[in-house]
Design a protein around this motif. Structure first.
Motif, PDB file in Angstrom:
ATOM      1  N   GLN A 116       0.842  -1.185   0.000  1.00 48.28           N
ATOM      2  CA  GLN A 116       0.000   0.000   0.000  1.00 48.28           C
ATOM      3  C   GLN A 116       0.885   1.245   0.000  1.00 48.28           C
ATOM      4  O   GLN A 116       1.786   1.379   0.826  1.00 48.28           O
ATOM      5  CB  GLN A 116      -0.906   0.008   1.234  1.00 48.28           C
ATOM      6  N   LEU A 117       0.621   2.146  -0.931  1.00 49.10           N
ATOM      7  CA  LEU A 117       1.427   3.355  -1.031  1.00 49.10           C
ATOM      8  C   LEU A 117       1.082   4.345   0.067  1.00 49.10           C
ATOM      9  O   LEU A 117      -0.064   4.435   0.518  1.00 49.10           O
ATOM     10  CB  LEU A 117       1.206   4.019  -2.391  1.00 49.10           C
ATOM     11  N   GLU A 118       2.100   5.078   0.507  1.00 49.92           N
ATOM     12  CA  GLU A 118       1.852   6.195   1.420  1.00 49.92           C
ATOM     13  C   GLU A 118       1.044   7.265   0.682  1.00 49.92           C
ATOM     14  O   GLU A 118       1.028   7.316  -0.549  1.00 49.92           O
ATOM     15  CB  GLU A 118       3.185   6.784   1.891  1.00 49.92           C
ATOM     16  N   LYS A 119       0.375   8.130   1.449  1.00 43.87           N
ATOM     17  CA  LYS A 119      -0.495   9.146   0.839  1.00 43.87           C
ATOM     18  C   LYS A 119       0.255  10.035  -0.143  1.00 43.87           C
ATOM     19  O   LYS A 119      -0.258  10.369  -1.218  1.00 43.87           O
ATOM     20  CB  LYS A 119      -1.132   9.998   1.935  1.00 43.87           C
ATOM     21  N   ALA A 120       1.477  10.392   0.216  1.00 41.31           N
ATOM     22  CA  ALA A 120       2.249  11.266  -0.665  1.00 41.31           C
ATOM     23  C   ALA A 120       2.561  10.575  -1.988  1.00 41.31           C
ATOM     24  O   ALA A 120       2.468  11.193  -3.063  1.00 41.31           O
ATOM     25  CB  ALA A 120       3.543  11.686   0.029  1.00 41.31           C
ATOM     26  N   GLU A 121       2.901   9.271  -1.922  1.00 39.33           N
ATOM     27  CA  GLU A 121       3.196   8.523  -3.136  1.00 39.33           C
ATOM     28  C   GLU A 121       1.935   8.345  -3.978  1.00 39.33           C
ATOM     29  O   GLU A 121       1.982   8.434  -5.215  1.00 39.33           O
ATOM     30  CB  GLU A 121       3.787   7.159  -2.781  1.00 39.33           C
ATOM     31  N   ALA A 122       0.810   8.085  -3.331  1.00 47.17           N
ATOM     32  CA  ALA A 122      -0.454   7.926  -4.054  1.00 47.17           C
ATOM     33  C   ALA A 122      -0.836   9.226  -4.752  1.00 47.17           C
ATOM     34  O   ALA A 122      -1.311   9.220  -5.897  1.00 47.17           O
ATOM     35  CB  ALA A 122      -1.551   7.487  -3.089  1.00 47.17           C
TER      36      ALA A 122
END
Length: 294
Positions: free
Chosen positions: A275-281
């Motif tokens: 699951q990607l971190e919010k910044a990566e998403a």
């Protein structure tokens, strides 16, 4: 600590209390379990699920999986490995067959050649024969020890085999502690079924290439191998590296059972796609917008 890594309800699980008897182990399935079509359907369903699980294992990248296959000649190791891994992405799987040790391998400890072939996290590794040959073939033919250039020999062969089994158990526990799921399969073919399969290798031209005169030499040591199997199975079937004694006289049944055990164990790992971190998403969302207007 090494965690439980076994399929608890499998009828083929070799118990961990040293009570397993090779002479009582089934080589043929129970009545009603020999329908070839049913076994092939079960295998196909397991292989399809294994394909999905392997993809997730690869992405999850927290575990490695090691499948170890040991058996006497003509038990069906090659065909079982091929059948179970049919359709699996080659990028996430590796099969290693261990033959007679090379000169380089003999200059190292007996675990070295297998240790360097272990699968990394995210991959399924298969050992077609393994370090267990050192307490099977070498135990039945102790003259092979001469080539290993051991710096010392313990007093009495029993001590040597006991120490090697302890080294194997310690090695497997170390692997399990560090994320390797170990499943070991002893394919238990009967002496009569082996005879029929060896005859087929002689009688059917397309199978002649499989036959080696050494097969009959090893067959003459049947009782010695059974005794060695009894010892190693009882000493090295553990909650973190279990043995499964699979009836091997019926190949479709054998393959289906092996595949099912592998699938059931992988299900228990709770594999997840990262699951990607919010910044990566958010960054990916921005890149997607750029592609849409490109």
């Amino acid at each position: 600590m090494a965690r439980k890594q076994y399929v608890a309800d499998s009828p083929f699980l070799v118990p961990f209390d040293g009570s397993f008897k090779v002479a009582r182990a089934r080589s043929a399935p129970d009545k009603g379990r020999t329908d070839k079509s049913d076994n092939e359907r079960q295998l196909a369903a397991a292989v399809a699920e294994l394909d999905v699980l392997q993809r997730t294992l690869y992405a999850d990248a927290r575990h490695a999986v090691l499948l170890v296959f040991q058996a006497t000649d003509a038990a069906g190791k090659d065909s079982t490995i091929r059948a179970v891994l049919t359709g699996i992405n080659p990028a996430g799987c590796q099969v290693v067959s261990f033959k007679r040790p090379s000169e380089e391998e003999l200059r190292h400890d007996f675990l070295w050649r297998c240790a360097r072939a272990l699968p990394e996290r995210g991959r399924i590794g298969v050992f077609n024969r393994s370090y267990y040959e050192e307490v099977l073939t070498v135990r039945v033919h102790p003259q092979l020890l001469a080539a290993q250039q051991l710096p010392w020999r313990p007093d009495g062969d029993k001590k040597l085999w006991r120490e090697r089994l302890q080294s194997i158990a310690d090695f497997e526990r170390h692997l399990a502690r560090n994320g390797t799921v170990i499943l070991k399969f002893w394919l238990n073919v009967s002496r009569e079924e082996q005879r029929q399969r060896l005859l087929a290798r002689l009688d059917e031209p397309e199978k002649n290439w499989k036959f080696e005169s050494g097969d009959l030499v090893e067959r003459a040591h049947w009782a010695d191998y059974r005794k060695a199997y009894q010892h190693l199975l009882n000493q090295t079937s553990t909650p973190w590296a279990p043995w499964y004694a699979i009836p091997a006289d019926d190949k479709p049944y054998m393959r289906a059972q092996v595949a099912q055990i592998v699938v059931e164990r992988l299900r228990e790992l709770d594999l997840q796609y990262p699951q990607l971190e919010k910044a990566e998403a958010a960054k990916l969302a921005d890149l997607r917008r750029q592609l849409l207007v490109d």
